[in-house]
Design an enzyme around this catalytic site. Structure first.
Site, PDB file in Angstrom:
ATOM      1  N   ASP A   1      38.839  27.056  66.628  1.00  7.10           N
ATOM      2  CA  ASP A   1      38.320  25.501  66.368  1.00  7.10           C
ATOM      3  C   ASP A   1      37.115  25.919  65.775  1.00  7.10           C
ATOM      4  OD1 ASP A   1      37.758  22.747  66.650  1.00  7.10           O
ATOM      5  OD2 ASP A   1      38.333  22.919  68.818  1.00  7.10           O
TER       6      ASP A   1
ATOM      7  N   GLU B   1      34.212  13.986  71.896  1.00 10.61           N
ATOM      8  CA  GLU B   1      34.060  15.334  72.269  1.00 10.61           C
ATOM      9  C   GLU B   1      32.828  15.207  73.346  1.00 10.61           C
ATOM     10  OE1 GLU B   1      34.358  18.863  69.843  1.00 10.61           O
ATOM     11  OE2 GLU B   1      35.561  17.563  68.341  1.00 10.61           O
TER      12      GLU B   1
END
Length: 753
Positions: A309, A506
């Site tokens: 990521d 997020e």
């Protein structure tokens, strides 16, 4: 249309021509020119053979370049050629200017030409987070976020969404989608709950059909892109629902709850897997060799490439800044490509030093390159490296938007419907609409839309819920809108409040505190309730919200989730064009203090996992005789009820008239009673017979009709069933008796046990 091949090809052609001119006495066989091309450029050869040939020609620098992914804003075109970077990405909100499909395609092709100009001509691969449609691109079709798709329980629909998304992504040149998210969200405080299909692994497992939609029959097929199963593994189970937090569970629980969707993704040949930021029992996943090398690659048999990521390897030691130890640990743990958006030069230097020092074995570098190059060959990038412009026009197409609208209506979950206020009649006279999300594409699309965090307002083309409502009602109906609910009075037949969350993504969406409505929403709802008209609440949110104290004052509640750009799908349910079929993919809390709350944990829910109501059977036919579940009729008409909340009724029913419905699901346990709401001003007596499968079929029950005091004086009558029935059938309501006189008006009927 493809861009022409780079100038190297023209150079070879000119050289061959010059040879023929200067060496006229030598005959060159046709096969000789073909032999000039190395085996890896021969598409007729097996891909493993091509990979090995190319790998044998590559230097260490070229191999490390292939393992590096940079952000488009962190590189120049010349960098791709100089460093031989294997991949680029656009982070959330990173787009060319202007942000159009054709500009994306031009940008991609420019970068690709630079990649093809390297010594070996290895194409780059470009990744984006197209997590609910090609959501970075202005004008793209934005589908519901995953939590809404989980409510549909429709894997076939999700596969079609994957196909539509792949076509739009392909039309901008992009060949790699960082989707689907297969996280199993176990705590609604988590800011990525809406990226989860639901709280149970079987939902996410069933929705891996998105992968087959994205990737097609084979990756090289036109309009196919490589999918990514993310985030491996357990990110939905962190303590407190903290993003990038610590999943503190046993291995048995990790395997039972969080691993199954990834197992199925590997079985569906997903091209890549992205590792989670989170930790498992204190160890960062990006450095977890057991879970990546042993479980994912060996046990599950994953043959694709493992991608990190965004800057995630920098979190392995918990300190800011990349270190050689983090680079070494992540590569040896099984990561094949590292997403280092802006520090990619540092990464390249560190990895090279580690290989030269023996910290990372050359076998690991070669394994990573085999995986990366295999996917590039499977995608057909060596033969067709540039944008297929035939798909550029599909971005935001009417066909794709219709698929999105279908997904919206199938995702709607009817949680409360007091007195059958829904569906609303299209000829209601006056309808009031309020709420901050009623006329806001940004709010209804949520995070990961144009910008990483999303944004309120008209950020991209689409249909708001308000616009959908205006299109749904008849020309004789007035729709009044005021965001705050000012101006409503008792003359309106109903008030629709579209309220809920504003966009986030997020960790910025983590809610360690309350999960309730904000003050603007509460004030708007109070104004609507004070008017005395029925209040229908449409909740736009990425998760269940703490609404138990407000719920008693609402007449109806629809969980709309984050529907995306096609707000007409919400109106399809509100006005009865389609029946509500969505079921909760999560358990709905009574209070935020119950978090985490999940099915089977013994906590009392406000609405249980799988909850979702339907409409009273006759009300499904409101205003739309041709609705899918209203099959046929003879002799009857529709008319407006006079009492509040009644909607419309079937009237002018005389002997021999009937109304037929299909897809009536009696379930596996036969009902014992049928309740019918009727009104009559007739002096004649007769009956309504419920018949099975045809107007002359077996009688299920008979309801006597007589004068109730007027054609709008309603009463409910319950009779015992005369026949047991289970499963799905047609049901006909047939009028008998009365000598041809008008017998009764019919509002709704309901079978019960």
């Amino acid at each position: 249309m493809r861009w022409p091949h780079p100038p190297r090809w023209r150079g070879r052609l000119l050289l061959a021509a010059a040879t023929l001119l200067t060496t006229t006495v030598v005959s060159v066989p046709a096969s000789a020119s073909a032999a000039v091309e190395p085996p890896y450029k021969d598409p007729s050869r097996p891909i493993p053979e091509r990979v090995e040939d190319l790998l044998g020609r590559m230097t260490l620098d070229e191999k490390i370049g292939q393992m590096t992914q940079a952000e488009r804003n962190g590189v120049s075109n010349a960098d791709l050629t100089t460093y031989g970077l294997g991949s680029l990405l656009s982070g959330g909100g990173s787009a060319p200017s202007p942000n159009t499909a054709s500009a994306w395609a031009d940008m991609y092709d420019g970068f690709q030409r630079s990649a093809m100009a390297t010594r070996l001509g290895i194409p780059m691969i470009y990744g984006v987070d197209a997590v609910h449609g090609h959501n970075n691109v202005h004008g793209a079709t934005i589908f519901p976020h995953n939590i809404g798709l989980g409510a549909t329980r429709d894997p076939g629909l999700v596969q079609r969404i994957g196909k539509a998304t792949a076509e739009e992504v392909s039309g901008t040149g992009i060949d790699w989608d960082f989707a689907p998210c297969l996280c199993v969200a176990r705590n609604d405080r988590w800011g990525r709950t809406y990226e989860s299909y639901g709280e149970k692994p079987e939902i996410a497992t069933s929705m891996t059909t998105l992968i087959t939609g994205l990737q097609g029959a084979k990756l090289s097929d036109p309009g196919s892109v490589m999918a990514t199963a993310k985030h491996y593994v357990g990110d939905g189970g962190t303590t407190g629902g903290k993003d990038q937090g610590n999943t503190e569970v046993s291995e048995a629980e990790l395997r039972a709850t969080h691993l199954p969707p990834f197992r199925e993704a590997v079985a569906k040949n997903v091209g890549s897997v992205m590792i989670s930021y989170s930790s498992w029992n204190g160890t960062k996943l990006h450095g977890h060799s057991y879970l990546i090398n042993d479980v994912l690659k060996k046990e599950l048999g994953f043959k694709g490439l493992v991608i990190s990521d965004w800057n995630a390897i920098d979190q392995i030691d918990g300190q800011p800044g990349f270190t050689t130890a983090e680079v070494r640990t992540s590569i040896n743990a099984g990561l094949d490509m590292i997403m280092v958006p802006h520090e990619w030069r540092t990464f390249i230097s560190m990895l090279k030093s580690e290989v030269q020092a023996g910290g990372v074995p050359m076998s690991r570098i070669d394994d990573a390159n085999r995986r990366i190059l295999t996917k590039k060959f499977e995608l057909g990038l060596f033969e067709k490296p540039y944008t297929d412009r035939s798909y550029t026009g599909t971005v935001g197409s009417a066909e794709h938007r219709e698929v999105a609208r279908e997904a919206v209506r199938k995702s709607q979950v009817l949680l409360k419907n007091k007195h059958g206020v829904l569906p609303l009649p299209k000829t209601a006279g006056k309808v009031f609409v309020a709420g901050k999300s009623a006329d806001d594409i940004g709010n209804q699309s949520g995070g990961w839309t144009i910008d990483w965090q999303g944004k309120s307002g008209p950020i991209t083309p689409g249909t708001t819920v308000l616009q959908g409502i205006r299109s749904a009602v008849s020309s004789s109906t007035t729709v009044t809108y005021d965001r705050k609910g000012d101006g409503i009075d008792g003359s309106y037949k109903a008030a629709i409040a579209v309220v809920g969350e504003t966009p986030y993504a997020e960790g910025q969406g983590d809610r360690p505190g309350g999960l309730g409505l904000d003050s603007e929403d509460l004030d708007t709802l109070a104004r609507l309730k004070a008017s005395g008209v029925p209040v229908v609440v449409v909740l736009v949110s990425g998760r269940p919200m703490d609404i138990a104290s407000e719920l008693p004052s609402w007449d109806a509640l629809v969980a709309a989730w984050l529907p995306g750009t096609e707000g007409g799908g919400v109106a399809d349910i509100l006005f009865g064009d389609h029946k509500p079929t969505g079921k909760l993919p999560v358990t709905w809390m009574k209070s935020a203090s119950q978090q985490p709350i999940n099915d089977g944990d013994g906590k009392e829910a406000l609405f249980s996992y799988g909850h979702g109501e339907g409409f009273p059977l006759t009300q499904q036919a409101y205003d739309v005789i041709g609705a899918a579940y209203f099959d046929e009729q003879r002799g009857v008409q529709l008319e407006r009820c006079s009492d509040a909340g009644c909607g419309q009724n079937v009237g002018w029913i005389a002997e021999g008239d009937y109304v037929g419905y299909h897809d009536v699901d009696f379930g596996s346990s036969a009902p014992t009673q049928v309740t019918t709401r009727i009104a009559s001003g007739s002096g004649a007596t007769g009956a309504l017979e419920y018949r099975l499968d045809s107007p002359t079929g077996p009688v299920l029950g008979t309801v006597p009709t007589s004068n109730t005091g007027g054609w709008q004086s309603w009463t409910s009558r319950t009779v015992d069933m005369s026949r047991s029935v289970t499963g799905v059938h047609k049901v006909y309501v047939v009028a008998t008796g009365g000598g041809g006189a008008d017998l009764v008006n019919l509002n709704w009927f309901q079978f019960g046990r």
